[in-house]
Design a protein around this motif. Structure first.
Motif, PDB file in Angstrom:
ATOM      1  N   GLY A  64     -11.197 -18.906 -59.972  1.00 35.44           N
ATOM      2  CA  GLY A  64     -10.327 -17.795 -60.317  1.00 35.44           C
ATOM      3  C   GLY A  64     -10.920 -16.478 -59.866  1.00 35.44           C
ATOM      4  N   GLY A  65     -10.423 -15.402 -60.464  1.00 38.10           N
ATOM      5  CA  GLY A  65     -10.886 -14.077 -60.093  1.00 38.10           C
ATOM      6  C   GLY A  65     -12.354 -13.849 -60.365  1.00 38.10           C
ATOM      7  N   GLU A  66     -12.879 -14.485 -61.430  1.00 38.34           N
ATOM      8  CA  GLU A  66     -14.291 -14.293 -61.772  1.00 38.34           C
ATOM      9  C   GLU A  66     -15.204 -14.818 -60.669  1.00 38.34           C
ATOM     10  OE1 GLU A  66     -12.135 -16.021 -63.590  1.00 38.34           O
ATOM     11  OE2 GLU A  66     -12.113 -15.369 -65.689  1.00 38.34           O
ATOM     12  N   ALA A  67     -14.909 -16.020 -60.164  1.00 37.41           N
ATOM     13  CA  ALA A  67     -15.737 -16.607 -59.106  1.00 37.41           C
ATOM     14  C   ALA A  67     -15.601 -15.812 -57.812  1.00 37.41           C
ATOM     15  CB  ALA A  67     -15.342 -18.065 -58.872  1.00 37.41           C
ATOM     16  N   GLU A  68     -14.397 -15.370 -57.508  1.00 36.89           N
ATOM     17  CA  GLU A  68     -14.185 -14.600 -56.281  1.00 36.89           C
ATOM     18  C   GLU A  68     -14.948 -13.276 -56.339  1.00 36.89           C
ATOM     19  OE1 GLU A  68     -10.595 -12.617 -53.634  1.00 36.89           O
ATOM     20  OE2 GLU A  68     -10.135 -13.771 -55.443  1.00 36.89           O
ATOM     21  N   GLU A  69     -14.953 -12.660 -57.510  1.00 36.83           N
ATOM     22  CA  GLU A  69     -15.685 -11.398 -57.682  1.00 36.83           C
ATOM     23  C   GLU A  69     -17.173 -11.595 -57.413  1.00 36.83           C
ATOM     24  OE1 GLU A  69     -16.224  -7.948 -61.170  1.00 36.83           O
ATOM     25  OE2 GLU A  69     -15.545  -9.979 -61.689  1.00 36.83           O
ATOM     26  N   GLY A  70     -17.729 -12.685 -57.948  1.00 35.87           N
ATOM     27  CA  GLY A  70     -19.142 -12.972 -57.726  1.00 35.87           C
ATOM     28  C   GLY A  70     -19.438 -13.286 -56.271  1.00 35.87           C
ATOM     29  N   PHE A  71     -18.522 -14.013 -55.607  1.00 36.44           N
ATOM     30  CA  PHE A  71     -18.731 -14.368 -54.206  1.00 36.44           C
ATOM     31  C   PHE A  71     -18.763 -13.123 -53.325  1.00 36.44           C
ATOM     32  CE2 PHE A  71     -16.743 -15.876 -50.101  1.00 36.44           C
ATOM     33  CZ  PHE A  71     -17.893 -16.473 -49.629  1.00 36.44           C
ATOM     34  N   LYS A  72     -17.839 -12.209 -53.549  1.00 33.79           N
ATOM     35  CA  LYS A  72     -17.805 -10.980 -52.757  1.00 33.79           C
ATOM     36  C   LYS A  72     -19.049 -10.137 -53.002  1.00 33.79           C
ATOM     37  CE  LYS A  72     -12.794 -10.613 -52.234  1.00 33.79           C
ATOM     38  NZ  LYS A  72     -12.833 -10.881 -50.776  1.00 33.79           N
ATOM     39  N   MET A  73     -19.613 -10.249 -54.203  1.00 27.84           N
ATOM     40  CA  MET A  73     -20.801  -9.481 -54.551  1.00 27.84           C
ATOM     41  C   MET A  73     -22.050 -10.020 -53.849  1.00 27.84           C
ATOM     42  SD  MET A  73     -22.362  -9.057 -58.385  1.00 27.84           S
ATOM     43  CE  MET A  73     -24.030  -8.474 -58.688  1.00 27.84           C
ATOM     44  N   LEU A  74     -22.192 -11.340 -53.787  1.00 27.63           N
ATOM     45  CA  LEU A  74     -23.413 -11.941 -53.255  1.00 27.63           C
ATOM     46  C   LEU A  74     -23.303 -12.449 -51.826  1.00 27.63           C
ATOM     47  CD1 LEU A  74     -25.003 -13.890 -56.257  1.00 27.63           C
ATOM     48  CD2 LEU A  74     -25.311 -11.529 -55.537  1.00 27.63           C
ATOM     49  N   ARG A  75     -22.109 -12.479 -51.290  1.00 32.12           N
ATOM     50  CA  ARG A  75     -21.959 -12.980 -49.919  1.00 32.12           C
ATOM     51  C   ARG A  75     -22.811 -12.208 -48.909  1.00 32.12           C
ATOM     52  NH1 ARG A  75     -16.123 -12.871 -47.352  1.00 32.12           N
ATOM     53  NH2 ARG A  75     -16.580 -10.638 -47.490  1.00 32.12           N
ATOM     54  N   PRO A  76     -22.891 -10.865 -48.988  1.00 26.53           N
ATOM     55  CA  PRO A  76     -23.709 -10.147 -47.996  1.00 26.53           C
ATOM     56  C   PRO A  76     -25.180 -10.559 -47.991  1.00 26.53           C
ATOM     57  CG  PRO A  76     -22.212  -8.625 -49.109  1.00 26.53           C
ATOM     58  CD  PRO A  76     -22.132  -9.917 -49.840  1.00 26.53           C
ATOM     59  N   ARG A 121     -25.389 -23.863 -47.747  1.00 29.66           N
ATOM     60  CA  ARG A 121     -24.622 -24.704 -48.676  1.00 29.66           C
ATOM     61  C   ARG A 121     -23.866 -23.857 -49.689  1.00 29.66           C
ATOM     62  NH1 ARG A 121     -29.167 -28.328 -48.008  1.00 29.66           N
ATOM     63  NH2 ARG A 121     -30.310 -27.199 -49.621  1.00 29.66           N
ATOM     64  N   SER A 122     -24.532 -22.819 -50.201  1.00 34.84           N
ATOM     65  CA  SER A 122     -23.906 -21.966 -51.212  1.00 34.84           C
ATOM     66  C   SER A 122     -22.717 -21.203 -50.625  1.00 34.84           C
ATOM     67  CB  SER A 122     -24.945 -20.983 -51.768  1.00 34.84           C
ATOM     68  OG  SER A 122     -24.391 -20.206 -52.809  1.00 34.84           O
ATOM     69  N   LEU A 123     -22.867 -20.678 -49.415  1.00 37.84           N
ATOM     70  CA  LEU A 123     -21.757 -19.977 -48.778  1.00 37.84           C
ATOM     71  C   LEU A 123     -20.547 -20.891 -48.601  1.00 37.84           C
ATOM     72  CD1 LEU A 123     -23.565 -17.817 -46.069  1.00 37.84           C
ATOM     73  CD2 LEU A 123     -21.912 -16.961 -47.739  1.00 37.84           C
ATOM     74  N   GLY A 124     -20.805 -22.115 -48.126  1.00 35.87           N
ATOM     75  CA  GLY A 124     -19.704 -23.050 -47.934  1.00 35.87           C
ATOM     76  C   GLY A 124     -19.007 -23.391 -49.238  1.00 35.87           C
ATOM     77  N   MET A 125     -19.776 -23.737 -50.259  1.00 38.71           N
ATOM     78  CA  MET A 125     -19.185 -24.127 -51.535  1.00 38.71           C
ATOM     79  C   MET A 125     -18.483 -22.962 -52.217  1.00 38.71           C
ATOM     80  SD  MET A 125     -18.414 -26.271 -53.834  1.00 38.71           S
ATOM     81  CE  MET A 125     -19.236 -27.757 -53.250  1.00 38.71           C
ATOM     82  N   CYS A 126     -19.117 -21.792 -52.247  1.00 43.77           N
ATOM     83  CA  CYS A 126     -18.527 -20.647 -52.952  1.00 43.77           C
ATOM     84  C   CYS A 126     -17.260 -20.164 -52.265  1.00 43.77           C
ATOM     85  CB  CYS A 126     -19.544 -19.516 -53.067  1.00 43.77           C
ATOM     86  SG  CYS A 126     -20.954 -19.933 -54.109  1.00 43.77           S
ATOM     87  N   CYS A 127     -17.239 -20.194 -50.945  1.00 46.07           N
ATOM     88  CA  CYS A 127     -16.015 -19.848 -50.224  1.00 46.07           C
ATOM     89  C   CYS A 127     -14.926 -20.871 -50.516  1.00 46.07           C
ATOM     90  CB  CYS A 127     -16.287 -19.763 -48.727  1.00 46.07           C
ATOM     91  SG  CYS A 127     -14.849 -19.265 -47.747  1.00 46.07           S
ATOM     92  N   TYR A 128     -15.312 -22.138 -50.568  1.00 47.44           N
ATOM     93  CA  TYR A 128     -14.333 -23.203 -50.810  1.00 47.44           C
ATOM     94  C   TYR A 128     -13.660 -23.045 -52.173  1.00 47.44           C
ATOM     95  CZ  TYR A 128     -12.278 -27.840 -51.296  1.00 47.44           C
ATOM     96  OH  TYR A 128     -11.392 -28.867 -51.476  1.00 47.44           O
ATOM     97  N   VAL A 129     -14.456 -22.774 -53.218  1.00 46.51           N
ATOM     98  CA  VAL A 129     -13.879 -22.762 -54.561  1.00 46.51           C
ATOM     99  C   VAL A 129     -13.336 -21.402 -54.966  1.00 46.51           C
ATOM    100  CG1 VAL A 129     -15.413 -24.613 -55.313  1.00 46.51           C
ATOM    101  CG2 VAL A 129     -16.046 -22.254 -55.791  1.00 46.51           C
ATOM    102  N   SER A 130     -13.824 -20.314 -54.355  1.00 49.61           N
ATOM    103  CA  SER A 130     -13.442 -18.995 -54.872  1.00 49.61           C
ATOM    104  C   SER A 130     -12.646 -18.142 -53.907  1.00 49.61           C
ATOM    105  CB  SER A 130     -14.698 -18.214 -55.276  1.00 49.61           C
ATOM    106  OG  SER A 130     -15.499 -17.922 -54.150  1.00 49.61           O
ATOM    107  N   ALA A 131     -12.716 -18.427 -52.630  1.00 47.35           N
ATOM    108  CA  ALA A 131     -12.048 -17.548 -51.670  1.00 47.35           C
ATOM    109  C   ALA A 131     -11.096 -18.301 -50.759  1.00 47.35           C
ATOM    110  CB  ALA A 131     -13.094 -16.813 -50.830  1.00 47.35           C
ATOM    111  N   ALA A 132     -10.716 -19.512 -51.163  1.00 49.01           N
ATOM    112  CA  ALA A 132      -9.858 -20.321 -50.302  1.00 49.01           C
ATOM    113  C   ALA A 132      -8.492 -19.688 -50.084  1.00 49.01           C
ATOM    114  CB  ALA A 132      -9.680 -21.714 -50.907  1.00 49.01           C
ATOM    115  N   GLU A 133      -8.078 -18.789 -51.002  1.00 48.31           N
ATOM    116  CA  GLU A 133      -6.773 -18.148 -50.850  1.00 48.31           C
ATOM    117  C   GLU A 133      -6.829 -16.960 -49.905  1.00 48.31           C
ATOM    118  OE1 GLU A 133      -3.895 -19.406 -52.331  1.00 48.31           O
ATOM    119  OE2 GLU A 133      -5.350 -21.001 -52.594  1.00 48.31           O
ATOM    120  N   ASP A 134      -8.025 -16.555 -49.524  1.00 54.83           N
ATOM    121  CA  ASP A 134      -8.203 -15.389 -48.668  1.00 54.83           C
ATOM    122  C   ASP A 134      -8.528 -15.853 -47.251  1.00 54.83           C
ATOM    123  OD1 ASP A 134      -9.023 -13.105 -47.346  1.00 54.83           O
ATOM    124  OD2 ASP A 134      -9.886 -12.200 -49.147  1.00 54.83           O
TER     125      ASP A 134
END
Length: 435
Positions: free
Chosen positions: A146-158, A179-192
């Motif tokens: 959801g939004g919580e995971a996406e918020e964290g992904f955008k924060m730590l992706r850089p 591995r973390s980039l792949g998984m976090c993008c898959y679960v939190s940013a798949a709509e983007d």
């Protein structure tokens, strides 16, 4: 509870900074032991407590409160000056996040945890960076897309990106970040679509350095680079399962010939990752066009046959056995579209792995959750939605006698997964202009 999409979980709760003070570093091992002991004993419980005395329920509640207090201490210890204390806290959180669903607890503390993980990624040693990246992937799985995971992904992706692309960073840290980039993008940013395309390109830039040069010669791998290439390729292949047909028609002809050449890699684990990725890409191609064929398929099949019967005595016996098994499966699929179905049992349910896409998704979660993957399949709404399992089953005494047959569960799982895949494909095709 269906998998959360953007705006469907409801408004996100604001992060609450946890100001509880941790105990001394000397107690770290005891804290970790207590937490893991509790989660180990609780991991096989059902989603609804069985009938018992009020005292038993109170004891369970007390144990839960005590465990949460210890987790709060571990979160506080992530900011400790001692590297040993921070590593112990990361390991405790890793095992706790993998073995139990903690959505309510973590929703209120996600910003605190994310801030602490960002600090470890920026300032920690290679070991600490690797551990922090893994814990962050687990946090995204816990928060559920959801939004919580996406918020964290955008924060730590850089910072994850910076470590992955830093040639001077430790190989273990770079692999964990891939591995973390792949998984976090898959679960939190798949709509983007923009996040997806950026992550795909980033991971491609890592493993494509293993591709042959213009003369068709494979580069000599640097120490540890094959493990990094494998991690990046597997993370990329997970994200490829989200791509619309318009994107796949570009990716398949670009990568399949190059990957075929990489089957000659000197590293057995990378060869296996390449073989599984080839099978996945062919499966996705056949989903788009039932007449899809690999260019120069005869040469590919000959190479696969050689790997499936490899008896090279210079390779370790276990490596030879693993390689032969995997490449027999890949060869059978390429030649005959045969796939050996695998059944994953947990509690009274089953998940059926009946294709390369489904296997890649399951293996990605299993790699991060380890033995906790069955617990998350049973209770985590994110995984249950991804694998078409529906809401978590209520297994109390009143409903235990009404189990559906294995065949009915198989049909339900397969139908739900296919329906979900079609629905997601339609949504992705609408974003084709973004991709």
């Amino acid at each position: 509870m269906p998998r959360s999409k953007k705006g469907k979980r409801g408004s996100s709760k604001p992060g609450v900074k946890n100001g509880l003070k941790g105990e001394s570093a000397a107690s770290d091992d005891d804290v970790a032991s207590d937490i893991l002991s509790h989660y180990s004993s609780a991991s096989e419980t059902t989603s609804v407590l069985e009938e018992g005395t009020g005292g038993e329920q109170v004891d369970e509640q007390t144990a839960q409160e005590e465990t949460e207090d210890k987790l709060k201490q571990c979160i506080d210890n992530l900011m400790d000056k001692s590297t040993k204390t921070r590593l112990a806290a990361l390991e405790s959180l890793r095992q706790a996040f993998a073995s139990r669903l903690l959505y309510d607890f973590l929703t209120e503390r996600r910003l605190t945890v994310s801030d602490s993980l960002e600090r470890s990624l920026k300032k920690g040693s290679g070991e600490e960076q690797a551990a922090a990246a893994t814990v962050f992937a687990l946090l995204c799985i816990q928060l559920g897309g959801g939004g919580e995971a996406e918020e964290g992904f955008k924060m730590l992706r850089p910072i994850l990106t910076a470590i992955l692309m830093d040639g001077t960073a430790s190989i273990a840290a770079r692999q964990s970040c891939a591995r973390s980039l792949g998984m976090c993008c898959y679960v939190s940013a798949a709509e983007d679509g923009e996040d997806l395309i950026k992550s795909l390109a980033l991971l491609e830039s890592v493993f494509m350095s293993s591709y042959p040069n213009r003369e068709g010669t494979l580069p000599t791998p640097k120490p540890g680079s094959s493990g990094l290439h494998s991690a990046a390729l597997q993370a990329w292949s997970l994200l490829v399962t989200l791509c619309p047909a318009s994107r796949l028609t570009v990716l398949l002809p670009l990568h399949l010939p190059k990957l075929q050449a990489c089957l000659q890699s000197s590293d057995v684990n990378y060869r296996i990752a390449v073989g599984e990725t080839i099978a996945l890409l062919v499966e996705l191609g056949r989903d788009i066009d039932e007449d899809f064929e690999v260019d120069d398929s005869e040469t590919l099949c000959e190479c696969l046959k050689s790997l499936a019967t490899d008896g090279n005595k210079h390779r370790a016996k276990n490596d030879r056995r693993k390689q032969r098994s995997i490449f027999r499966e890949v060869l059978h699929y390429i030649e005959n579209e045969d796939f050996t179905e695998e059944k994953i049992r947990f509690a009274v349910e089953n998940v059926y792995i009946d294709g390369w896409m489904r296997r890649r998704i399951y293996d990605a979660f299993k790699e991060i959750l380890e033995s906790g993957v069955r617990h998350h399949l049973q209770f985590n709404p994110l995984l249950r939605d991804i694998f078409g399992l529906g809401p978590p089953l209520i297994l109390d005494a009143a409903v235990k006698g009404n189990k559906i047959s294995r065949f009915e569960k198989h049909l339900f799982n397969s139908a739900a997964f296919k329906a979900r895949t079609k629905q997601r494909s339609k949504a992705r095709d609408k974003r084709a202009d973004v991709m």
